[in-house]
Write a protein that holds these residues in place. Sequence first.
Motif, PDB file in Angstrom:
ATOM      1  N   ASP A   3       0.864  -1.179  -0.072  1.00 21.28           N
ATOM      2  CA  ASP A   3      -0.084  -0.091   0.051  1.00 21.28           C
ATOM      3  C   ASP A   3       0.835   1.273   0.198  1.00 21.28           C
ATOM      4  OD1 ASP A   3      -2.201  -1.730   0.188  1.00 21.28           O
ATOM      5  OD2 ASP A   3      -2.466  -1.276   2.241  1.00 21.28           O
ATOM      6  N   LEU A   5       0.686   5.431   0.995  1.00 23.69           N
ATOM      7  CA  LEU A   5       0.086   6.643   1.559  1.00 23.69           C
ATOM      8  C   LEU A   5       0.828   7.864   1.384  1.00 23.69           C
ATOM      9  CD1 LEU A   5      -1.915   8.047   3.334  1.00 23.69           C
ATOM     10  CD2 LEU A   5      -0.794   7.149   5.199  1.00 23.69           C
ATOM     11  N   ARG A   7       0.787  12.157   1.838  1.00 27.87           N
ATOM     12  CA  ARG A   7       0.208  13.373   1.972  1.00 27.87           C
ATOM     13  C   ARG A   7       1.121  14.637   1.918  1.00 27.87           C
ATOM     14  NH1 ARG A   7      -4.318  11.925   1.520  1.00 27.87           N
ATOM     15  NH2 ARG A   7      -5.242  10.585   3.096  1.00 27.87           N
ATOM     16  N   LYS A  25      -3.056  -0.459  -2.815  1.00 26.46           N
ATOM     17  CA  LYS A  25      -3.787   0.499  -2.642  1.00 26.46           C
ATOM     18  C   LYS A  25      -3.257   1.881  -2.538  1.00 26.46           C
ATOM     19  CE  LYS A  25      -7.628   0.260  -0.085  1.00 26.46           C
ATOM     20  NZ  LYS A  25      -8.319  -0.109   1.195  1.00 26.46           N
ATOM     21  N   ASN A  27      -3.366   5.804  -1.634  1.00 26.40           N
ATOM     22  CA  ASN A  27      -3.988   6.861  -0.997  1.00 26.40           C
ATOM     23  C   ASN A  27      -3.160   8.087  -1.048  1.00 26.40           C
ATOM     24  OD1 ASN A  27      -5.012   8.616   1.241  1.00 26.40           O
ATOM     25  ND2 ASN A  27      -5.740   6.785   2.404  1.00 26.40           N
ATOM     26  N   GLY A  29      -2.988  12.636  -1.042  1.00 24.94           N
ATOM     27  CA  GLY A  29      -3.614  13.970  -0.767  1.00 24.94           C
ATOM     28  C   GLY A  29      -2.844  14.991  -0.844  1.00 24.94           C
ATOM     29  N   THR A  47      -2.996  -0.075  -9.681  1.00 26.32           N
ATOM     30  CA  THR A  47      -3.357  -0.413  -8.336  1.00 26.32           C
ATOM     31  C   THR A  47      -3.843  -1.890  -8.625  1.00 26.32           C
ATOM     32  OG1 THR A  47      -5.713   0.137  -8.781  1.00 26.32           O
ATOM     33  CG2 THR A  47      -4.290   1.669  -7.675  1.00 26.32           C
ATOM     34  N   ILE A  56      -7.821   6.312  -3.288  1.00 25.67           N
ATOM     35  CA  ILE A  56      -8.346   7.269  -2.386  1.00 25.67           C
ATOM     36  C   ILE A  56      -7.447   8.528  -2.954  1.00 25.67           C
ATOM     37  CG2 ILE A  56      -8.775   8.058   0.017  1.00 25.67           C
ATOM     38  CD1 ILE A  56      -8.474   4.953   0.756  1.00 25.67           C
ATOM     39  N   ASP A  58      -7.426  12.883  -2.362  1.00 22.18           N
ATOM     40  CA  ASP A  58      -8.034  14.048  -2.027  1.00 22.18           C
ATOM     41  C   ASP A  58      -7.229  15.166  -2.241  1.00 22.18           C
ATOM     42  OD1 ASP A  58      -9.158  15.919  -0.294  1.00 22.18           O
ATOM     43  OD2 ASP A  58      -9.076  14.727   1.658  1.00 22.18           O
TER      44      ASP A  58
END
Length: 94
Positions: A3, A5, A7, A25, A27, A29, A47, A56, A58
């Motif tokens: 995964d 992540l 930000r 996955k 994610n 942002g 993915t 995801i 944002d």
Amino acid sequence: MGDLLARLHGSLTPTGAGNLIRGRKINIGSDSGSIGVSTSTPVNIVTADNQSGGLIADAGDSAWINQETGNLRVVSVLARNGDAWVRLGNGGFI
């Protein structure tokens, strides 16, 4: 694949056609910028197309995201002050 992540405190800007973010996955942002630049310069992703995979996104502004091949599980794509755009080359939304 694991995964991812990420930000950011600004924009995620691709530097060329070969840009690629790969993860089971993803994610991503950005609280004060965009993800990608435009429909002609999106962030390219790969993915997993199973229950544990997905996207995801944002963005504080706009989000331009492209997955060339495979199915894409969209959990959510949010563009707070702009456009949300997702393109699939060879696959479908799941």
